[in-house]
Design a protein around this motif. Structure first.
Motif, PDB file in Angstrom:
ATOM      1  N   TYR A 111      -5.804  16.346   8.701  1.00 43.29           N
ATOM      2  CA  TYR A 111      -4.867  17.431   8.404  1.00 43.29           C
ATOM      3  C   TYR A 111      -3.635  16.954   7.641  1.00 43.29           C
ATOM      4  N   ILE A 112      -3.184  15.747   7.945  1.00 48.22           N
ATOM      5  CA  ILE A 112      -1.943  15.274   7.324  1.00 48.22           C
ATOM      6  C   ILE A 112      -2.182  14.327   6.147  1.00 48.22           C
ATOM      7  N   ALA A 113      -3.438  13.856   6.021  1.00 52.11           N
ATOM      8  CA  ALA A 113      -3.741  12.868   4.966  1.00 52.11           C
ATOM      9  C   ALA A 113      -3.362  13.326   3.551  1.00 52.11           C
ATOM     10  N   PRO A 114      -3.444  14.630   3.244  1.00 54.73           N
ATOM     11  CA  PRO A 114      -3.102  15.039   1.877  1.00 54.73           C
ATOM     12  C   PRO A 114      -1.626  14.845   1.508  1.00 54.73           C
ATOM     13  N   PHE A 115      -0.746  14.773   2.492  1.00 53.10           N
ATOM     14  CA  PHE A 115       0.675  14.794   2.117  1.00 53.10           C
ATOM     15  C   PHE A 115       1.559  13.794   2.861  1.00 53.10           C
ATOM     16  N   ILE A 116       1.081  13.211   3.956  1.00 47.76           N
ATOM     17  CA  ILE A 116       1.984  12.385   4.762  1.00 47.76           C
ATOM     18  C   ILE A 116       2.441  11.167   3.959  1.00 47.76           C
ATOM     19  N   ASP A 117       3.718  10.822   4.059  1.00 44.54           N
ATOM     20  CA  ASP A 117       4.227   9.653   3.329  1.00 44.54           C
ATOM     21  C   ASP A 117       3.906   8.368   4.098  1.00 44.54           C
ATOM     22  N   THR A 118       4.287   8.354   5.368  1.00 42.26           N
ATOM     23  CA  THR A 118       4.127   7.145   6.182  1.00 42.26           C
ATOM     24  C   THR A 118       3.689   7.525   7.590  1.00 42.26           C
ATOM     25  N   ILE A 119       2.718   6.809   8.113  1.00 40.70           N
ATOM     26  CA  ILE A 119       2.341   6.959   9.519  1.00 40.70           C
ATOM     27  C   ILE A 119       2.855   5.723  10.255  1.00 40.70           C
TER      28      ILE A 119
END
Ligand SMILES: *Cc1c(COP(=O)(O)O)cnc(C)c1O
Length: 219
Positions: free
Chosen positions: A77-85
């Motif tokens: 769900y977040i892979a398209p936009f997340i900057d840093t995990i």
């Protein structure tokens, strides 16, 4: 004090070169927008669902950091936009992030979360696990992630010496891994302990309540 005064006071306390991640969990998008309008671009959330609700309502140039425990089945769900995990606490999770980043033609920045607190409950890799994972990364695994640093949380205690001791353990690991491959970010310190974290070498701090006020979990 209001959000604006809080934010300015925190910024004034941060030495040049220390990044501020404004932790907006539980706070409404209006509050995030207010801090954004003061010039803040980096925000942290700890839950995927809350982040997914806020993301479409806020400016697209926000750098979102995920700072809470992440289940592998939610990475997509977040892979398209997340900057840093910041909260990578298992090999399985790192592999999944790399896979989903690849599907999105991206490289996702991650921090390895290392367990430094004496408390049982905190998520994180053991020091040895972090070293093993970093070596695999150096050897070419996880091609769609960039490990940019380490993240850790100290024990929730009044004992400042213990907190600093724990931060220094992470700083030691950071220096050691940095010899193998250059790392950029040492993320330690929250509202109550960020000055101590900076003394111990943090160059990124995650501050929530000292900016946004106390969190109300009843809503
Ligand atoms: C909530 C949270 C913070 C911010 O905590 P405050 O005490 O409100 O500054 C920082 N890091 C992580 C991982 C968090 O979950």
């Amino acid at each position: 004090m209001g959000i604006q005064e809080n934010y300015t006071a925190i910024k004034d306390q941060l030495p040049a070169g220390v990044q501020l991640v404004a932790v907006s969990k539980t706070h409404p998008v209006e509050a995030v927008q207010e801090v954004y309008d003061l010039g803040q671009k980096v925000f942290g959330e700890n839950k995927v669902q809350e982040l997914m609700e806020k993301y479409p309502l806020l400016p697209k140039d926000i750098e979102w950091h995920l700072i809470g425990h992440l289940q592998t089945n939610k990475v997509k769900y977040i892979a398209p936009f997340i900057d840093t995990i910041q909260s990578v606490d298992s090999e399985k999770l790192l592999a999944e992030i790399s896979k989903e980043a690849g599907k999105n033609d991206r490289t996702i920045k991650v921090l390895l979360q290392v367990k430094i607190a004496a408390e049982e409950s905190k998520f994180g890799l053991e020091i040895d696990e972090a070293k093993t994972l970093f070596q695999k990364y150096i050897d070419g695994e996880f091609s769609h992630v960039e490990i940019t640093g380490l993240m850790g949380m100290a024990t929730f205690t009044e004992d400042k010496d213990q907190v600093k001791e724990e931060f220094l353990i992470l700083k030691g690991l950071f220096d050691e891994l940095n010899q193998l491959k250059t790392l950029k970010t040492l993320s330690m310190g929250m509202s109550d302990d960020f000055p101590a974290a900076i003394e111990c070498g943090a160059n990124s701090v995650r501050v929530g309540s000292a900016i946004f006020g106390r969190r109300d979990y009843s809503k």
